[in-house]
Motif scaffolding. Structure first.
Motif, PDB file in Angstrom:
ATOM      1  N   TYR A   1       0.824  -1.210   0.000  1.00 17.93           N
ATOM      2  CA  TYR A   1       0.000   0.000   0.000  1.00 17.93           C
ATOM      3  C   TYR A   1       0.860   1.263   0.000  1.00 17.93           C
ATOM      4  O   TYR A   1       0.710   2.147   0.837  1.00 17.93           O
ATOM      5  CB  TYR A   1      -0.995  -0.019   1.170  1.00 17.93           C
ATOM      6  N   GLY A   2       1.761   1.282  -0.969  1.00 13.63           N
ATOM      7  CA  GLY A   2       2.553   2.478  -1.196  1.00 13.63           C
ATOM      8  C   GLY A   2       3.938   2.472  -0.586  1.00 13.63           C
ATOM      9  O   GLY A   2       4.759   3.312  -0.934  1.00 13.63           O
ATOM     10  N   VAL A   3       4.235   1.549   0.305  1.00 15.94           N
ATOM     11  CA  VAL A   3       5.542   1.564   0.967  1.00 15.94           C
ATOM     12  C   VAL A   3       6.654   1.190  -0.017  1.00 15.94           C
ATOM     13  O   VAL A   3       7.733   1.778  -0.005  1.00 15.94           O
ATOM     14  CB  VAL A   3       5.550   0.629   2.191  1.00 15.94           C
ATOM     15  N   HIS A   4       6.401   0.223  -0.879  1.00 20.01           N
ATOM     16  CA  HIS A   4       7.458  -0.195  -1.810  1.00 20.01           C
ATOM     17  C   HIS A   4       7.860   0.936  -2.759  1.00 20.01           C
ATOM     18  O   HIS A   4       9.047   1.141  -3.016  1.00 20.01           O
ATOM     19  CB  HIS A   4       6.986  -1.406  -2.627  1.00 20.01           C
ATOM     20  N   ASN A   5       6.891   1.601  -3.300  1.00 22.52           N
ATOM     21  CA  ASN A   5       7.171   2.673  -4.265  1.00 22.52           C
ATOM     22  C   ASN A   5       5.967   3.599  -4.282  1.00 22.52           C
ATOM     23  O   ASN A   5       5.087   3.503  -5.158  1.00 22.52           O
ATOM     24  CB  ASN A   5       7.432   2.079  -5.659  1.00 22.52           C
ATOM     25  N   ASN A   6       5.931   4.504  -3.333  1.00 23.05           N
ATOM     26  CA  ASN A   6       4.739   5.318  -3.104  1.00 23.05           C
ATOM     27  C   ASN A   6       4.384   6.163  -4.330  1.00 23.05           C
ATOM     28  O   ASN A   6       3.230   6.238  -4.731  1.00 23.05           O
ATOM     29  CB  ASN A   6       4.976   6.216  -1.880  1.00 23.05           C
ATOM     30  N   ALA A   7       5.383   6.776  -4.940  1.00 25.96           N
ATOM     31  CA  ALA A   7       5.104   7.660  -6.081  1.00 25.96           C
ATOM     32  C   ALA A   7       4.498   6.867  -7.241  1.00 25.96           C
ATOM     33  O   ALA A   7       3.531   7.315  -7.873  1.00 25.96           O
ATOM     34  CB  ALA A   7       6.394   8.355  -6.520  1.00 25.96           C
ATOM     35  N   TYR A   8       5.048   5.687  -7.493  1.00 29.56           N
ATOM     36  CA  TYR A   8       4.547   4.883  -8.616  1.00 29.56           C
ATOM     37  C   TYR A   8       3.149   4.347  -8.315  1.00 29.56           C
ATOM     38  O   TYR A   8       2.264   4.370  -9.181  1.00 29.56           O
ATOM     39  CB  TYR A   8       5.513   3.729  -8.876  1.00 29.56           C
ATOM     40  N   ALA A   9       2.930   3.887  -7.080  1.00 26.08           N
ATOM     41  CA  ALA A   9       1.614   3.363  -6.719  1.00 26.08           C
ATOM     42  C   ALA A   9       0.546   4.445  -6.841  1.00 26.08           C
ATOM     43  O   ALA A   9      -0.538   4.215  -7.396  1.00 26.08           O
ATOM     44  CB  ALA A   9       1.653   2.802  -5.291  1.00 26.08           C
ATOM     45  N   ARG A  10       0.836   5.625  -6.333  1.00 26.06           N
ATOM     46  CA  ARG A  10      -0.142   6.726  -6.429  1.00 26.06           C
ATOM     47  C   ARG A  10      -0.388   7.109  -7.883  1.00 26.06           C
ATOM     48  O   ARG A  10      -1.506   7.432  -8.277  1.00 26.06           O
ATOM     49  CB  ARG A  10       0.355   7.931  -5.637  1.00 26.06           C
ATOM     50  N   TYR A  11       0.689   7.055  -8.683  1.00 25.66           N
ATOM     51  CA  TYR A  11       0.559   7.397 -10.103  1.00 25.66           C
ATOM     52  C   TYR A  11      -0.361   6.396 -10.817  1.00 25.66           C
ATOM     53  O   TYR A  11      -1.228   6.786 -11.606  1.00 25.66           O
ATOM     54  CB  TYR A  11       1.939   7.408 -10.745  1.00 25.66           C
ATOM     55  N   LEU A  12      -0.170   5.109 -10.522  1.00 25.39           N
ATOM     56  CA  LEU A  12      -1.032   4.092 -11.145  1.00 25.39           C
ATOM     57  C   LEU A  12      -2.493   4.324 -10.782  1.00 25.39           C
ATOM     58  O   LEU A  12      -3.389   4.187 -11.616  1.00 25.39           O
ATOM     59  CB  LEU A  12      -0.604   2.684 -10.709  1.00 25.39           C
ATOM     60  N   LEU A  13      -2.732   4.676  -9.533  1.00 28.92           N
ATOM     61  CA  LEU A  13      -4.117   4.909  -9.103  1.00 28.92           C
ATOM     62  C   LEU A  13      -4.679   6.175  -9.737  1.00 28.92           C
ATOM     63  O   LEU A  13      -5.870   6.239 -10.076  1.00 28.92           O
ATOM     64  CB  LEU A  13      -4.182   4.980  -7.576  1.00 28.92           C
ATOM     65  N   ARG A  14      -3.806   7.197  -9.899  1.00 26.56           N
ATOM     66  CA  ARG A  14      -4.287   8.424 -10.547  1.00 26.56           C
ATOM     67  C   ARG A  14      -4.636   8.162 -12.010  1.00 26.56           C
ATOM     68  O   ARG A  14      -5.675   8.643 -12.506  1.00 26.56           O
ATOM     69  CB  ARG A  14      -3.224   9.520 -10.446  1.00 26.56           C
ATOM     70  N   VAL A  15      -3.780   7.416 -12.679  1.00 27.53           N
ATOM     71  CA  VAL A  15      -4.072   7.058 -14.072  1.00 27.53           C
ATOM     72  C   VAL A  15      -5.383   6.268 -14.151  1.00 27.53           C
ATOM     73  O   VAL A  15      -6.230   6.520 -15.016  1.00 27.53           O
ATOM     74  CB  VAL A  15      -2.905   6.243 -14.669  1.00 27.53           C
ATOM     75  N   ALA A  16      -5.547   5.329 -13.225  1.00 29.26           N
ATOM     76  CA  ALA A  16      -6.762   4.513 -13.202  1.00 29.26           C
ATOM     77  C   ALA A  16      -7.988   5.391 -12.987  1.00 29.26           C
ATOM     78  O   ALA A  16      -9.003   5.265 -13.693  1.00 29.26           O
ATOM     79  CB  ALA A  16      -6.657   3.461 -12.100  1.00 29.26           C
ATOM     80  N   ASN A  17      -7.888   6.301 -12.031  1.00 29.70           N
ATOM     81  CA  ASN A  17      -9.036   7.154 -11.719  1.00 29.70           C
ATOM     82  C   ASN A  17      -9.390   8.050 -12.911  1.00 29.70           C
ATOM     83  O   ASN A  17     -10.570   8.256 -13.230  1.00 29.70           O
ATOM     84  CB  ASN A  17      -8.710   8.018 -10.492  1.00 29.70           C
ATOM     85  N   ASP A  18      -8.369   8.587 -13.578  1.00 26.35           N
ATOM     86  CA  ASP A  18      -8.617   9.453 -14.737  1.00 26.35           C
ATOM     87  C   ASP A  18      -9.328   8.691 -15.846  1.00 26.35           C
ATOM     88  O   ASP A  18     -10.214   9.226 -16.528  1.00 26.35           O
ATOM     89  CB  ASP A  18      -7.290  10.015 -15.261  1.00 26.35           C
ATOM     90  N   LYS A  19      -8.938   7.442 -16.029  1.00 26.34           N
ATOM     91  CA  LYS A  19      -9.570   6.638 -17.084  1.00 26.34           C
ATOM     92  C   LYS A  19     -11.041   6.368 -16.761  1.00 26.34           C
ATOM     93  O   LYS A  19     -11.907   6.426 -17.633  1.00 26.34           O
ATOM     94  CB  LYS A  19      -8.804   5.307 -17.256  1.00 26.34           C
ATOM     95  N   VAL A  20     -11.328   6.076 -15.493  1.00 25.70           N
ATOM     96  CA  VAL A  20     -12.713   5.809 -15.113  1.00 25.70           C
ATOM     97  C   VAL A  20     -13.547   7.086 -15.226  1.00 25.70           C
ATOM     98  O   VAL A  20     -14.677   7.070 -15.726  1.00 25.70           O
ATOM     99  CB  VAL A  20     -12.786   5.256 -13.680  1.00 25.70           C
ATOM    100  N   LYS A  21     -12.974   8.199 -14.782  1.00 30.28           N
ATOM    101  CA  LYS A  21     -13.706   9.475 -14.862  1.00 30.28           C
ATOM    102  C   LYS A  21     -14.010   9.837 -16.313  1.00 30.28           C
ATOM    103  O   LYS A  21     -15.087  10.384 -16.617  1.00 30.28           O
ATOM    104  CB  LYS A  21     -12.890  10.583 -14.202  1.00 30.28           C
ATOM    105  N   ALA A  22     -13.083   9.540 -17.191  1.00 30.08           N
ATOM    106  CA  ALA A  22     -13.321   9.829 -18.608  1.00 30.08           C
ATOM    107  C   ALA A  22     -14.486   8.997 -19.136  1.00 30.08           C
ATOM    108  O   ALA A  22     -15.311   9.491 -19.934  1.00 30.08           O
ATOM    109  CB  ALA A  22     -12.050   9.544 -19.414  1.00 30.08           C
ATOM    110  N   GLU A  23     -14.589   7.762 -18.676  1.00 32.15           N
ATOM    111  CA  GLU A  23     -15.707   6.912 -19.106  1.00 32.15           C
ATOM    112  C   GLU A  23     -17.012   7.392 -18.477  1.00 32.15           C
ATOM    113  O   GLU A  23     -18.076   7.333 -19.102  1.00 32.15           O
ATOM    114  CB  GLU A  23     -15.435   5.452 -18.731  1.00 32.15           C
ATOM    115  N   LEU A  24     -16.929   7.884 -17.238  1.00 30.30           N
ATOM    116  CA  LEU A  24     -18.134   8.408 -16.588  1.00 30.30           C
ATOM    117  C   LEU A  24     -18.637   9.663 -17.273  1.00 30.30           C
ATOM    118  O   LEU A  24     -19.842   9.968 -17.285  1.00 30.30           O
ATOM    119  CB  LEU A  24     -17.839   8.712 -15.111  1.00 30.30           C
ATOM    120  N   ALA A  25     -17.709  10.425 -17.857  1.00 30.30           N
ATOM    121  CA  ALA A  25     -18.079  11.690 -18.493  1.00 30.30           C
ATOM    122  C   ALA A  25     -18.711  11.491 -19.849  1.00 30.30           C
ATOM    123  O   ALA A  25     -19.261  12.448 -20.432  1.00 30.30           O
ATOM    124  CB  ALA A  25     -16.847  12.582 -18.604  1.00 30.30           C
ATOM    125  N   LYS A  26     -18.651  10.300 -20.380  1.00 26.87           N
ATOM    126  CA  LYS A  26     -19.213  10.067 -21.730  1.00 26.87           C
ATOM    127  C   LYS A  26     -20.729  10.031 -21.680  1.00 26.87           C
ATOM    128  O   LYS A  26     -21.331   9.605 -20.695  1.00 26.87           O
ATOM    129  CB  LYS A  26     -18.669   8.744 -22.281  1.00 26.87           C
TER     130      LYS A  26
END
Length: 603
Positions: free
Chosen positions: A578-603
Motif C-alpha cells: 500500500y505504497g511503501v514499496h514505491n509510493n510515487a509509482y503506486a499513487r501514479y497508477l491509481l491516478r491514471v486509473a481514476n482518470d480513465k474511469v472518470k473519462a468513461e463516466l463523463a461520456k
C-alpha cells in the motif's frame, strides 16, 4: 544421486570397514496407543522432518511405527545399509540400560515384529564409512572445485581464527561425521573430514566411491531446509528457526492439494504454480530449463524418485527452501552463494503457461525476490482473474502498470537501494550475549519492521515511532485512493456500463430453501472471478463477474479504459505494501486509473 525415499542405502566398502562401532537411534512409541492401532510417522517419508546436528545424519532414524490387524508392529527407518553387518531392531520395556532386547535382524529398512510389551524401539547399526571430499573430486571435479571456493570448504578455519577448533560443541557443524567412530577426529588423523564437506549434506559415501555405478549406493540429495537447519540454527545464527516461521517454509495448502490431485490437474498445477510455490519443481526446472520432458519425467530424472512416490507428492512436500535461493556448491558473484543478484531493474513478468522455464520467460539476471514476486504474466487484457498477488518487484522498479508513454513514471527512491528487497526485509540484528529469548536476527523471517536501522540511512534522526507513523500514513492514503478508484468503477458499472455487462454479474444463494440467482450490476467492471475488492456476500454459493465473452464483446463489452483502470487498481492492491514499496509509482497508477474511469463516466 538418490532422493530420500523410505530410507537411504549405503553399503560399506569392506576394505575401509576398520574400527566399526555402532550408531544408535531410538524413538519412543506409546505401546498402549499401538495396541489401539494408532499409526506413528510416515513409512514412506522422503525428506528430513527435523534438523540433525551436522547436516545429513549418519545414524539411522526411525520414521514410523505402525500396528497391523494381525497383532504385529511394523517399524520403518532410514539409514545407510551395510552389506556385512545388519541393522538390529531392539526393544526395551522400561528404558533400563540393560533392558534392550534384539527383536529383529535385517539388512532392510523395516521390520515386522509381534505386538508385545516393548515400550521403546531403537535401531542399532554400524558406524557409516566416509570417503572424504578429495575422494569425491575424482569424479565430481567441477563440483568439488566450486565447493572449494565456498565458506563451507573452510569451516574449520573459521574456528581456528577464534581458537575453537578443538571445541566439541563446535566441531559437529564444522567437520564431517564428528562424534561417530568413523567421523572426524583431528586434522592429522582425518584431514579429509575437516570442514563442511560433501558428506555433511549427502551422507557417508565410501560405498559409492568404491562402487560408483551401483545405483543403490548413490549418496542422497536433500532439498529440505531441515538439512541446513542442523547447523544454521540457535540464538547466534537462527537462520533456520526464522525461516520455518515464514510462509516460504511450506507449500500453500490449496496449491499442495492441486499438486496431489488427479493426474491432469496435478500436472497442470505443477506447471503453472510449481516454479514459485514448490522448491522441488523449481529446482527440477532449473536443472533443465529448456527440457521437452514432461514434469513428472523431469522430476523423476532429477530426484530419482523411488517407486510409489509421485512427482506431485515431491512437489507438495518442499516449499521455498534454502537451495531455491542459495547455490549448494558454488560461491557466486552475488554473495551468500545466492543464485541471483540482489539488485535489478529488468522488466520481468514470468508467465505461468509453458512447461519449462524458457517458455515462462525465465531471466537469471532478475534479483532474487523478483524471481517469483513479479506479475506472473499479468496483462491488462486478462479477463479471468485480477493480477496474481505477487507484483512486488514490478511495483518496486516501476513497470507493468498502464501509464502514459510520453513521460517517465514518477518513482520513490526505494528501488535505488543497493540490495532492494533485501535491504529492508532482511535486516540483521546482532545482540550482546544472544539467548533463546533474545537471539540475533538473520533476516530470514523477512519482516521489514524487525528493525528500522536501514531506514535511517535516509530518514536521518527519526525514531521507530516516527517510522511506524510514516508507514501507517502512507498506507492509509493509498487505501483511501484505492477505495476512491473502486467507488468510481462501481459507479460506472451501475450507471454507464452496457446492459449486457450489468446483467452478467451473478450471485447464487439459497433463499427459503430455494436456489436463487440474481444479477449484480456492481460487478460489471470486475473479472470473471472477482478479486478481493469485491468480496462475495455471506451465504453466496456462487459469485461471478462477466464472462470473457461478454467482457470482450466489441460493441457492448468492457471498454479498454476500464480494463486498464482495474488492472492498475489490482496491481497496487495485490502488491500489499500500500505504497511503501514505491509510493510515487503506486499513487501514479491509481491516478491514471481514476482518470480513465472518470473519462468513461463523463461520456
Amino acid at each position: 544421486m538418490n532422493t530420500l525415499a523410505s530410507g537411504f542405502r549405503q553399503q560399506a566398502r569392506p576394505a575401509v570397514r576398520r574400527g566399526l562401532a555402532y550408531g544408535l537411534a531410538f524413538l519412543a512409541a506409546g505401546w498402549a496407543a499401538a495396541v489401539y492401532g494408532a499409526a506413528h510417522g510416515d513409512p514412506w517419508e522422503i525428506h528430513l522432518r527435523e534438523p540433525h546436528e551436522g547436516g545429513m545424519p549418519g545414524r539411522p532414524i526411525i520414521t514410523s511405527i505402525r500396528t497391523t490387524t494381525n497383532q504385529q508392529v511394523v517399524v520403518t527407518w532410514r539409514g545407510f545399509v551395510d552389506p556385512v553387518t545388519p541393522f538390529l531392531l531392539q526393544g526395551n520395556t522400561g528404558l533400563r540400560s540393560n533392558g534392550w532386547q534384539t527383536l529383529a535382524t535385517t539388512y532392510g529398512l523395516s521390520a515386522t515384529v509381534p505386538l508385545g510389551d516393548n515400550a521403546t524401539f531403537r535401531i542399532v547399526a554400524p558406524s557409516p564409512q566416509y570417503a572424504g571430499s578429495t575422494e569425491c573430486s575424482a569424479c565430481h571435479r567441477g563440483t568439488h572445485s566450486r565447493w572449494a571456493e565456498t565458506m563451507h570448504a573452510h569451516a574449520l578455519d573459521s574456528l581456528k581464527r577464534i581458537n575453537m577448533h578443538n571445541n566439541s560443541r563446535c566441531l559437529p557443524c564444522h567437520t564431517v561425521g564428528y562424534g561417530l567412530p568413523t567421523g572426524y577426529k583431528s586434522e592429522t588423523e582425518t584431514p579429509d573430514l575437516a570442514n563442511v564437506g560433501c558428506e555433511s549434506c549427502h551422507g557417508p559415501s565410501a560405498a559409492h566411491a568404491a562402487n560408483p555405478f551401483d545405483p543403490t549406493t548413490r549418496p542422497v540429495k536433500e532439498l529440505a531446509s531441515q538439512l541446513c537447519g542442523g547447523c544454521h540454527t540457535d540464538a547466534h545464527h537462527p537462520t533456520f528457526n526464522e525461516w520455518e516461521t515464514h510462509l516460504h517454509a511450506e507449500v500453500n495448502e490449496e496449491i499442495a492439494a492441486g499438486f496431489l490431485g488427479a493426474e491432469a490437474t496435478s500436472l497442470g498445477r505443477m506447471n503453472s504454480c510449481g516454479a514459485c510455490h514448490s522448491g522441488s519443481v523449481r529446482y527440477a526446472m532449473l536443472k533443465e530449463p529448456a527440457t521437452t520432458n514432461s514434469l513428472p519425467a523431469l522430476m523423476t530424472n532429477v530426484f530419482h524418485l523411488p517407486p510409489g512416490v509421485s512427482a506431485g507428492r515431491e512437489a507438495a512436500e518442499i516449499g521455498i527452501t534454502c537451495v531455491v535461493c542459495h547455490s549448494s556448491h558454488t560461491k557466486t558473484a552475488h554473495g551468500y552463494q545466492l543464485r541471483y543478484p540482489m539488485f535489478s531493474t529488468n522488466a520481468y513478468n514470468m508467465v505461468t503457461s509453458g512447461t519449462n522455464m524458457v517458455q515462462k520467460g525465465y531471466d537469471a539476471n532478475v534479483q532474487v525476490c523478483g524471481q517469483c514476486h513479479n506479475g506472473r504474466g499479468a496483462d491488462p487484457s486478462g479477463t479471468s482473474r485480477p493480477p496474481h498477488h505477487s507484483p512486488q518487484y514490478n511495483i518496486l522498479v516501476g513497470n507493468l502498470g498502464v501509464v502514459p508513454t510520453n513521460a517517465p513514471a514518477p518513482m520513490s527512491p526505494h528501488w535505488q537501494l543497493e540490495k532492494q528487497c533485501v535491504d529492508c526485509h532482511m535486516q540483521k540484528v546482532t545482540v550482546t550475549n544472544p539467548t533463546a529469548n533474545n537471539p540475533n536476527h538473520t533476516g530470514h523471517n523477512f519482516n521489514p519492521t524487525q528493525t528500522f536501522d536501514k531506514c535511517r540511512d535516509c530518514h536521518t534522526g527519526q525514531d521507530d515511532e516516527w517510522m511506524e507513523l510514516l508507514i501507517e500514513f502512507t498506507q492509509e492514503v493509498t487505501r483511501n485512493k484505492i477505495a476512491e478508484v473502486k467507488s468510481n468503477l462501481v459507479l460506472w458499472a451501475t450507471t454507464k456500463a452496457p446492459a449486457a455487462l450489468r446483467n452478467a454479474g451473478r450471485v447464487v444463494r439459497v433463499v427459503n430453501g430455494v436456489r436463487v440467482t440474481n444479477s449484480v450490476p456492481e460487478l460489471a467492471w470486475e473479472f470473471s472471478t472477482p478479486g478481493q475488492l469485491s468480496p462475495a456476500p455471506a451465504g453466496a454459493l456462487s459469485w461471478t463477474g462477466p464472462s470473457a465473452t461478454v467482457q470482450n464483446n466489441p460493441t457492448n463489452g468492457l471498454p479498454q479504459a476500464i480494463k486498464e483502470a482495474r488492472f492498475n487498481l489490482y496491481l497496487v492492491e495485490h502488491d500489499g505494501s500500500y505504497g511503501v514499496h514505491n509510493n510515487a509509482y503506486a499513487r501514479y497508477l491509481l491516478r491514471v486509473a481514476n482518470d480513465k474511469v472518470k473519462a468513461e463516466l463523463a461520456k
